[in-house]
Design a protein around this motif. Structure first.
Motif, short mmCIF file in Angstrom:
data_model
loop_
_atom_site.label_atom_id
_atom_site.label_comp_id
_atom_site.label_asym_id
_atom_site.label_seq_id
_atom_site.Cartn_x
_atom_site.Cartn_y
_atom_site.Cartn_z
N GLN A 10 0.84 -1.20 0.00
CA GLN A 10 0.00 0.00 0.00
C GLN A 10 0.88 1.25 0.00
O GLN A 10 1.61 1.51 0.96
CB GLN A 10 -0.92 0.01 1.21
N ILE A 11 0.77 2.02 -1.04
CA ILE A 11 1.62 3.21 -1.18
C ILE A 11 1.29 4.27 -0.13
O ILE A 11 2.17 4.79 0.54
CB ILE A 11 1.50 3.80 -2.60
N TRP A 12 0.02 4.62 0.00
CA TRP A 12 -0.34 5.75 0.87
C TRP A 12 -0.15 5.41 2.35
O TRP A 12 0.28 6.25 3.13
CB TRP A 12 -1.76 6.22 0.60
N THR A 13 -0.45 4.18 2.73
CA THR A 13 -0.21 3.77 4.12
C THR A 13 1.29 3.79 4.41
O THR A 13 1.72 4.25 5.48
CB THR A 13 -0.78 2.36 4.37
N SER A 14 2.07 3.31 3.47
CA SER A 14 3.52 3.31 3.63
C SER A 14 4.07 4.73 3.71
O SER A 14 4.93 5.04 4.53
CB SER A 14 4.18 2.56 2.48
N PHE A 15 3.54 5.60 2.83
CA PHE A 15 3.98 6.99 2.83
C PHE A 15 3.63 7.69 4.14
O PHE A 15 4.45 8.38 4.73
CB PHE A 15 3.36 7.75 1.65
N ALA A 16 2.39 7.50 4.60
CA ALA A 16 1.96 8.13 5.86
C ALA A 16 2.78 7.62 7.04
O ALA A 16 3.18 8.40 7.91
CB ALA A 16 0.47 7.88 6.09
N SER A 17 3.05 6.32 7.06
CA SER A 17 3.84 5.75 8.16
C SER A 17 5.27 6.26 8.13
O SER A 17 5.85 6.59 9.17
CB SER A 17 3.83 4.22 8.06
N ALA A 18 5.86 6.32 6.94
CA ALA A 18 7.22 6.83 6.81
C ALA A 18 7.28 8.31 7.19
O ALA A 18 8.23 8.75 7.85
CB ALA A 18 7.74 6.62 5.39
N ALA A 19 6.26 9.08 6.79
CA ALA A 19 6.23 10.50 7.16
C ALA A 19 6.14 10.66 8.67
O ALA A 19 6.81 11.52 9.26
CB ALA A 19 5.05 11.19 6.48
N LEU A 20 5.33 9.84 9.31
CA LEU A 20 5.23 9.88 10.78
C LEU A 20 6.56 9.51 11.41
O LEU A 20 7.02 10.16 12.35
CB LEU A 20 4.13 8.94 11.27
N PHE A 21 7.21 8.48 10.89
CA PHE A 21 8.52 8.07 11.39
C PHE A 21 9.51 9.22 11.25
O PHE A 21 10.27 9.53 12.17
CB PHE A 21 9.03 6.85 10.61
N GLY A 22 9.52 9.85 10.10
CA GLY A 22 10.47 10.93 9.84
C GLY A 22 10.24 12.17 10.66
O GLY A 22 11.19 12.86 11.05
N TRP A 23 9.01 12.47 10.94
CA TRP A 23 8.66 13.72 11.61
C TRP A 23 8.52 13.57 13.11
O TRP A 23 8.60 14.56 13.84
CB TRP A 23 7.37 14.25 11.01
N HIS A 24 8.32 12.38 13.61
CA HIS A 24 8.00 12.16 15.02
C HIS A 24 9.09 12.71 15.94
O HIS A 24 10.28 12.52 15.72
CB HIS A 24 7.77 10.67 15.30
N ALA A 25 8.67 13.37 16.98
CA ALA A 25 9.58 14.04 17.91
C ALA A 25 10.50 13.09 18.67
O ALA A 25 11.53 13.50 19.19
CB ALA A 25 8.78 14.88 18.90
N SER A 26 10.16 11.81 18.74
CA SER A 26 11.03 10.89 19.47
C SER A 26 12.36 10.68 18.76
O SER A 26 13.31 10.17 19.36
CB SER A 26 10.33 9.54 19.67
N HIS A 27 12.47 11.08 17.52
CA HIS A 27 13.71 10.90 16.77
C HIS A 27 14.64 12.11 16.88
O HIS A 27 15.76 12.05 16.37
CB HIS A 27 13.41 10.63 15.30
N VAL A 28 14.22 13.16 17.53
CA VAL A 28 15.03 14.36 17.62
C VAL A 28 16.38 14.07 18.28
O VAL A 28 17.42 14.51 17.81
CB VAL A 28 14.28 15.48 18.38
N GLU A 29 16.37 13.28 19.33
CA GLU A 29 17.62 12.99 20.03
C GLU A 29 18.61 12.29 19.12
O GLU A 29 19.78 12.65 19.04
CB GLU A 29 17.35 12.12 21.25
N ALA A 30 18.16 11.26 18.41
CA ALA A 30 19.06 10.51 17.54
C ALA A 30 19.59 11.37 16.39
O ALA A 30 20.72 11.19 15.95
CB ALA A 30 18.36 9.27 16.98
N VAL A 31 18.79 12.30 15.93
CA VAL A 31 19.20 13.13 14.80
C VAL A 31 20.09 14.29 15.25
O VAL A 31 21.08 14.60 14.61
CB VAL A 31 17.95 13.69 14.05
#
Length: 177
Positions: free
Chosen positions: A90-111
């Motif tokens: 599923q393209i749109w589900t994959s895109f939305a999930s990847a966008a959430l992964f990329g934008w989610h604040a829990s990744h700020v520390e690692a980045v």
């Protein structure tokens, strides 16, 4: 805004260790045989090699280091999309999930925390292994490729040791659907 942030905490330990090692063979000898005297002391030679390479380009410029972390995170986000696309179809589900992964604040520390680059590298290689794991029906080639990426993940950070269990769970879930 994080690109202009200063280094924090154990960033200085890793950057100092990376700046000291000339040539790269000295770094690898120390990482594989002696373990670093500073830092966490874990076996992370690929991460240390990353620090060494970036230190040659960035020196002590935090903006360049943080930009490298952001590029790694962007690559991980793209891999999340491709892994999910492969698994779900599923393209749109994959895109939305990847966008959430990329934008989610829990990744700020690692980045933004330079010392967490080990996590970004391990994530990259784990996602690459997941993508390859179910990529084709050529079992031998796929297994060898996947194991190479697993090894790279292990050499980036020890948390990657959970990858075989994750692959098993995905295979079992996939077989039941």
């Amino acid at each position: 805004p994080a690109l202009d942030s200063p280094f924090v905490f154990d960033d200085y330990v890793h950057l100092t260790n990376a700046a000291v090692h000339e040539p790269v063979t000295t770094l690898l000898h120390r990482a594989l045989l002696e373990h670093p005297s500073g830092g966490d002391g874990f076996l992370r030679p690929l991460g240390l090699l990353y620090f060494w390479a970036v230190s040659k380009m960035a020196g002590w410029e935090p903006t360049i280091w943080h930009s490298c972390g952001l590029v790694l995170h962007a690559a991980n986000t793209v891999l999340v999309f491709f892994v999910l696309r492969r698994f779900t179809g599923q393209i749109w589900t994959s895109f939305a999930s990847a966008a959430l992964f990329g934008w989610h604040a829990s990744h700020v520390e690692a980045v933004c925390w330079t010392a967490a680059s080990f996590d970004l590298l391990a994530t990259f290689f784990c996602l690459a292994a997941l993508f390859i794991a179910f990529q084709s029906d050529q079992v031998v080639r796929t297994t060898i490729s996947m194991m190479c990426f697993e090894a790279l993940a292990y050499l980036s950070k020890e948390a990657a040791y959970c990858l075989p269990l994750l692959l098993l769970c995905i295979a079992l879930l996939r077989d039941h659907s």
